[in-house]
Design a protein around this motif. Sequence first.
Motif, short mmCIF file in Angstrom:
data_model
loop_
_atom_site.label_atom_id
_atom_site.label_comp_id
_atom_site.label_asym_id
_atom_site.label_seq_id
_atom_site.Cartn_x
_atom_site.Cartn_y
_atom_site.Cartn_z
N MET A 198 53.15 29.42 29.03
CA MET A 198 52.68 28.19 29.69
C MET A 198 52.77 27.04 28.69
N THR A 199 53.39 25.91 29.06
CA THR A 199 53.55 24.78 28.16
C THR A 199 52.24 24.02 28.00
N GLN A 200 52.16 23.22 26.91
CA GLN A 200 50.96 22.42 26.69
C GLN A 200 50.75 21.44 27.83
N GLN A 201 51.85 20.91 28.36
CA GLN A 201 51.73 19.97 29.48
C GLN A 201 51.13 20.65 30.70
N HIS A 202 51.54 21.92 30.95
CA HIS A 202 51.01 22.65 32.08
C HIS A 202 49.53 22.92 31.90
N VAL A 203 49.13 23.33 30.68
CA VAL A 203 47.73 23.58 30.40
C VAL A 203 46.90 22.32 30.62
N ALA A 204 47.41 21.20 30.11
CA ALA A 204 46.68 19.94 30.25
C ALA A 204 46.52 19.54 31.71
N SER A 205 47.58 19.73 32.50
CA SER A 205 47.50 19.35 33.91
C SER A 205 46.52 20.23 34.66
N ARG A 206 46.46 21.53 34.30
CA ARG A 206 45.50 22.42 34.95
C ARG A 206 44.08 22.03 34.59
N LEU A 207 43.86 21.63 33.34
CA LEU A 207 42.53 21.24 32.91
C LEU A 207 42.08 19.97 33.62
N VAL A 208 42.98 19.02 33.76
CA VAL A 208 42.64 17.78 34.48
C VAL A 208 42.29 18.10 35.92
N ALA A 209 43.05 19.00 36.54
CA ALA A 209 42.76 19.36 37.93
C ALA A 209 41.41 20.02 38.06
N MET A 210 41.09 20.86 37.10
CA MET A 210 39.79 21.54 37.13
C MET A 210 38.65 20.55 36.94
N LEU A 226 36.38 36.92 34.80
CA LEU A 226 36.08 35.74 35.60
C LEU A 226 37.25 34.77 35.62
N SER A 227 37.23 33.88 36.60
CA SER A 227 38.17 32.76 36.64
C SER A 227 37.37 31.47 36.78
N ALA A 228 37.87 30.41 36.16
CA ALA A 228 37.17 29.13 36.24
C ALA A 228 37.10 28.64 37.68
N GLU A 229 38.17 28.86 38.43
CA GLU A 229 38.20 28.39 39.81
C GLU A 229 37.10 29.05 40.65
N HIS A 282 28.76 39.42 26.79
CA HIS A 282 30.05 40.03 27.04
C HIS A 282 30.73 39.45 28.28
N ALA A 283 30.21 38.36 28.82
CA ALA A 283 30.88 37.70 29.94
C ALA A 283 32.16 37.03 29.44
N GLY A 284 33.14 36.95 30.32
CA GLY A 284 34.39 36.35 29.88
C GLY A 284 35.47 36.39 30.95
N PRO A 285 36.70 36.09 30.58
CA PRO A 285 37.19 35.89 29.22
C PRO A 285 36.63 34.63 28.55
N LYS A 286 36.72 34.58 27.24
CA LYS A 286 36.22 33.46 26.46
C LYS A 286 36.87 32.15 26.89
N GLU A 287 38.17 32.23 27.20
CA GLU A 287 38.90 31.02 27.58
C GLU A 287 38.33 30.39 28.85
N VAL A 288 37.87 31.25 29.78
CA VAL A 288 37.30 30.72 31.03
C VAL A 288 36.00 29.98 30.75
N LEU A 289 35.15 30.54 29.90
CA LEU A 289 33.90 29.86 29.55
C LEU A 289 34.19 28.54 28.84
N GLU A 290 35.23 28.52 28.02
CA GLU A 290 35.61 27.27 27.35
C GLU A 290 36.09 26.23 28.36
#
Length: 300
Positions: free
Chosen positions: A1-13, A83-86, A101-109
């Motif tokens: 996944m490109t940085q641009q894709h990650v950024a766009s997903r974060l903005v959408a969230m 878990l998923s952020a969505e 132990h909840a996670g993944p860590k990236e979702v909590l972030e």
Amino acid sequence: MTQQHVASRLVAMMTLAWLCVGTPLAHADEQPSTNERWVVLGGDIAETLAALSADANVIARDDTVLYPPAMADLPSVGYLRQLSAESVLSVQPDRVLAAEHAGPKEVLEQLTAVGITIDIIAAPNTLEAIPAKVRAVAQQTNRQREGERLAVSLTAKLERLAALPALPPTRAMFVMQHSGLTPRVAGSGTAAHTALEAVGLENAFATMQGYHNVGAEALAKEAPELMIMSQRGLDALGGETALWQLPGMALTPAGHAQRLIIIDDQALLGFGPRAPDQLLALRQQVEALLTAPTTARTNQ
């Protein structure tokens, strides 16, 4: 996944979060608002909230939350470790109270990045840590007085259990839910192993690490004298008659004497505030069973 894709997903969230949440987000050091919407992650955290009467704001849970029934009836956001952020954002939370132990860590972030308050209740998965876990949840929910009272009570129960006289050497087998003809048994490094040790029993399968299916040869070799399992596990198997008919079971002392104790695995193994009472009850059941006649019971 490109940085641009990650950024766009974060903005959408972030956009979704702000559209969903109509009230200002709370900070961890503020008094909880009666309008806050909480998600609880972890059965032990949910039980602790309920024991402290601090669960009024909980509007969703994860799949491991099965008690109390009112909380188990709430919408689920998925499995604790997957878990998923969505999914979490879909219930429009202001705050998440989570087991470590909840996670993944990236979702909590990701949830933190969009302004959701994440409170991680860090406590080892041990019996001794239960009072500390209660105090931690009480601190996060401004129930310090109630938390201290409950923690002291739980500590006293665990100390009473530890002070009980030793049982006669007894090899026990803790069976988890399983399917087929090979029971899934608890070895070392499991909550079930900890529970067996706490009540003074020897784990017949302590040489294994984790949970494993065991066949007739292993059952005969390790020769457990006592079986412990949940009602859910027994029902999934087909009842007590089916248990004793498992291959190799008749070759064990437990199978020959038909020594079985049914427990509430969620209460016993969740390391929540119900665990000390469950351990004391299990100890009483063990004592009663060891002093009972050892002749096999009939199932007719």
